[in-house]
Design an enzyme around this catalytic site. Structure first.
Site, PDB file in Angstrom:
ATOM      1  N   GLY A  17       7.810  42.252   9.135  1.00 28.97           N
ATOM      2  CA  GLY A  17       7.156  41.853   7.880  1.00 28.97           C
ATOM      3  C   GLY A  17       6.226  42.933   7.360  1.00 28.97           C
ATOM      4  O   GLY A  17       5.156  42.652   6.837  1.00 28.97           O
ATOM      5  N   ALA A  20       8.904  47.234   4.466  1.00 28.49           N
ATOM      6  CA  ALA A  20      10.374  47.164   4.469  1.00 28.49           C
ATOM      7  C   ALA A  20      10.850  45.717   4.524  1.00 28.49           C
ATOM      8  O   ALA A  20      11.722  45.304   3.750  1.00 28.49           O
ATOM      9  CB  ALA A  20      10.931  47.953   5.652  1.00 28.49           C
ATOM     10  N   ALA A  55       1.610  55.603  -1.690  1.00 21.34           N
ATOM     11  CA  ALA A  55       1.984  56.401  -2.857  1.00 21.34           C
ATOM     12  C   ALA A  55       3.488  56.306  -3.040  1.00 21.34           C
ATOM     13  O   ALA A  55       4.249  56.358  -2.070  1.00 21.34           O
ATOM     14  CB  ALA A  55       1.573  57.857  -2.657  1.00 21.34           C
ATOM     15  N   LYS A  83       0.468  56.763 -11.109  1.00 21.40           N
ATOM     16  CA  LYS A  83       0.652  58.061 -10.463  1.00 21.40           C
ATOM     17  C   LYS A  83       1.630  58.884 -11.297  1.00 21.40           C
ATOM     18  O   LYS A  83       2.765  58.447 -11.532  1.00 21.40           O
ATOM     19  CB  LYS A  83       1.202  57.846  -9.038  1.00 21.40           C
ATOM     20  CG  LYS A  83       1.579  59.151  -8.354  1.00 21.40           C
ATOM     21  CD  LYS A  83       2.132  58.948  -6.958  1.00 21.40           C
ATOM     22  CE  LYS A  83       2.701  60.244  -6.411  1.00 21.40           C
ATOM     23  NZ  LYS A  83       3.382  60.102  -5.135  1.00 21.40           N
ATOM     24  N   LEU A 335      10.982  52.256   8.696  1.00 18.18           N
ATOM     25  CA  LEU A 335      10.703  53.097   9.854  1.00 18.18           C
ATOM     26  C   LEU A 335      11.712  52.863  10.985  1.00 18.18           C
ATOM     27  O   LEU A 335      11.938  53.742  11.815  1.00 18.18           O
ATOM     28  CB  LEU A 335       9.276  52.843  10.342  1.00 18.18           C
ATOM     29  CG  LEU A 335       8.184  53.058   9.266  1.00 18.18           C
ATOM     30  CD1 LEU A 335       6.817  52.636   9.790  1.00 18.18           C
ATOM     31  CD2 LEU A 335       8.153  54.515   8.796  1.00 18.18           C
TER      32      LEU A 335
END
Ligand SMILES: Cc1cc2nc3c(=O)[nH]c(=O)nc-3n(C[C@H](O)[C@H](O)[C@H](O)COP(=O)(O)OP(=O)(O)OC[C@H]3O[C@@H](n4cnc5c(N)ncnc54)[C@H](O)[C@@H]3O)c2cc1C
Length: 508
Positions: A17, A20, A55, A83, A335
């Site tokens: 959770g 991703a 970011a 940004k 990841l």
């Protein structure tokens, strides 16, 4: 499996959770919502999330639109700011800066790439640096931001800085409202089908078992299903990207509220600065072979521009990716599938890419090998092209003052990048291959920013009337600057468009 009619996926289990997991859940709630499927997300509060990743790059707007997010609501919920790019400080000599701004620069003339015209004419009066032709770069330097106010105003290319924890919470609310079931618990065992090797169920520490047809592994660096269970090996890229640690610390928000990320080179890595509405995110990414954790933390703390609001937090990682992101009935996102350091803010984007490719190739219970292989090919290419772009920043440098920079400057680089560099050095040529994330303008900005200056230019440019082209591009420059000057101040725009609703901070 070659079953002629294997039937549809009925139950999707998302393990994890973090950003991703909740991005996958929010997208699944939107796209798999046919009343036939069950979507379950399992996360462990005790394990927690990586808690960084703030970011982004412009395609995030597409993801938010896909799941039906209203921008104002999103800004208020996540403390987001706009940004326009990344300012790189000290990456070439130590005493330099350039902007990698989103969107293109200039305008092609008669089919010729703008940067080719600029390369030929750059020494003429009034032409100036190429960044003056990038609307997002000029707006960033002037600390301005705005959305188009009418058909005459060109939109700026932009992304967001946001609070990763608040974004996950925001996505969670949407996913749960869309029918996703959240289960809190720690997975301690994984059951596999003895014949197919597919994951059948995951077991939690309290004895519960959660079965499913498709498992999306969002378990973070541990890669619980794809790596640990399915045994997909990790391809290590640390010989090209030696940074393997980071130390992160939030600070009080600082004025002015800049509409860009800053990445400042340090002796054994670099430091990020990400301005949010309610705080600034800071971190030092470094190579543990070249600097100790204590020294890296000291470097970070000595280079903050406002007061820390928490203790520094250490993170460890390794650059690389799983050799396949999909095996059997397991697809890894985030990841769990791989990691490239956040220099160009690409990880969240790679999650988004994984989600959109998964939906484009969504399997049935037959798990076609051809679809799986296509997914793995596309994701492999996505990681490789981002990898090369990041290596470029380290390798094309004149920095020589430390062992770290001497290493990255002189290390062998992938052939794909060697070819790109050679082509650019000769006549400034850049090509975008396949689905490559970074376009020509991005490569040109970073190559020039890192002082890779082509010896020549495209000879076809010489066929144009140089005086007329120079006049035309001077006009583009003036219009770009005028356009940026007419925009509101970034902080004022944010305060008007989507001021952070502080109750979200406490509801986390
Ligand atoms: C230093 C650093 C800076 C970064 N900066 C950026 C950035 O600026 N921009 C960007 O795009 N990306 C950035 N990233 C990457 C970004 O943080 C990640 O891509 C993003 O947060 C996704 O993480 P995740 O969801 O894959 O993993 P995690 O956040 O680690 O989530 C893993 C989830 O799996 C659960 N889990 C794990 N094991 C179990 C178990 N046994 N049982 C149950 N649940 C389990 C955990 O509880 C957690 O919910 C950065 C990464 C690092 C390390």
């Amino acid at each position: 499996m070659t079953d002629a009619n294997p039937g549809p996926i009925r139950k999707v289990v998302i393990v994890g959770g973090g950003t991703a997991g909740w991005m996958a859940a929010a997208a699944a709630a939107r796209y798999l919502d046919d009343g036939q499927r069950q979507i379950v997300l399992i996360e462990s509060d005790a394990i927690g999330t990586v808690g960084v990743g703030e970011a982004t790059i412009p395609p995030i707007l597409g993801f938010n639109a896909l799941i039906g997010v209203d921008e104002r609501e999103f800004l208020r919920a996540t403390g987001a700011t706009f940004k326009l790019g990344i300012e790189f400080v000290g990456w070439d000599t130590g005493d330099d800066r350039y902007m990698h701004a989103f969107g293109g620069h200039g305008r092609d003339i008669q089919g010729l790439a703008f940067h080719q015209l600029w390369l030929k004419l750059r020494d003429r009066p009034g032409i100036g640096g190429i960044d003056a032709y990038a609307p997002s770069a000029v707006a960033a330097y002037l600390n301005r931001f705005g959305l188009p106010t009418g058909p005459q105003t060109a939109p700026l290319a932009y992304a967001y800085h946001f609070d990763a924890g608040l974004y996950a919470a925001f996505l969670r609310r949407r996913a749960e409202a869309g029918g996703v079931t959240r289960i809190e618990g720690r997975i301690t065992r994984v059951d596999r089908d003895p014949d197919t090797g597919h994951v059948r169920a995951v077991r939690l520490d309290d004895g519960r078992s959660v079965d499913g047809d498709l498992f999306i592994d969002c378990s973070g660096f541990r890669s619980l299903l794809l790596g640990e269970t399915m045994g997909v090996p990790f391809e290590d890229w640390s010989h090209w990207l030696p940074c393997d640690r980071a130390v992160a610390v939030p600070t009080e928000p600082s004025a002015p509220l800049l509409p860009y990320t800053r990445a400042t080179a340090r002796t054994a890595g670099w430091q990020w600065r990400i301005p949010l509405q309610h705080r600034t995110g800071n971190g030092h990414v470094y190579s543990s072979a070249h600097i100790s954790d204590d020294e890296a933390t000291a470097v970070l703390l000595a280079n903050l521009d406002s007061r820390p609001t928490a203790e520094p937090r250490q993170l460890r990682f390794k650059a690389g990716r799983r050799t396949s992101m999909w095996k059997g009935n397991v697809v890894a996102l985030g990841l769990a599938g791989g990691f490239l350091e956040p220099l160009e803010s690409t990880s969240i984007h790679l999650i988004q890419t994984g989600i959109s490719k998964l939906f484009a190739l969504f399997p049935d219970r037959g798990f076609s090998a051809v679809e799986r292989d296509e997914y793995n090919r596309l994701m492999g290419d996505a990681y490789t092209s981002v990898r090369d772009f990041i290596i470029l920043h380290y390798h094309a440098t004149r920095r020589d003052g430390s062992a770290f920079w001497r290493h990255v400057r002189t290390m062998p680089i992938p052939d794909s990048l060697t070819r790109k560099l050679a082509l650019f050095r000769e006549k400034g040529r850049v090509f975008r291959y396949d689905d490559e994330l970074f376009g020509i303008s991005s490569w040109v900005q970073v190559l020039l920013g890192q002082n890779v200056i082509p010896v020549g230019h495209d000879p076809i440019v010489d066929a144009l009337d140089a005086d007329r082209v120079a006049d035309a591009i001077r006009q583009i420059r003036a219009a770009t600057i005028r356009g940026a000057q007419s925009l509101p101040n970034h902080a004022d725009f944010v305060a008007h468009h989507g001021p952070f609703d502080r109750k979200n901070e406490f509801a986390k």
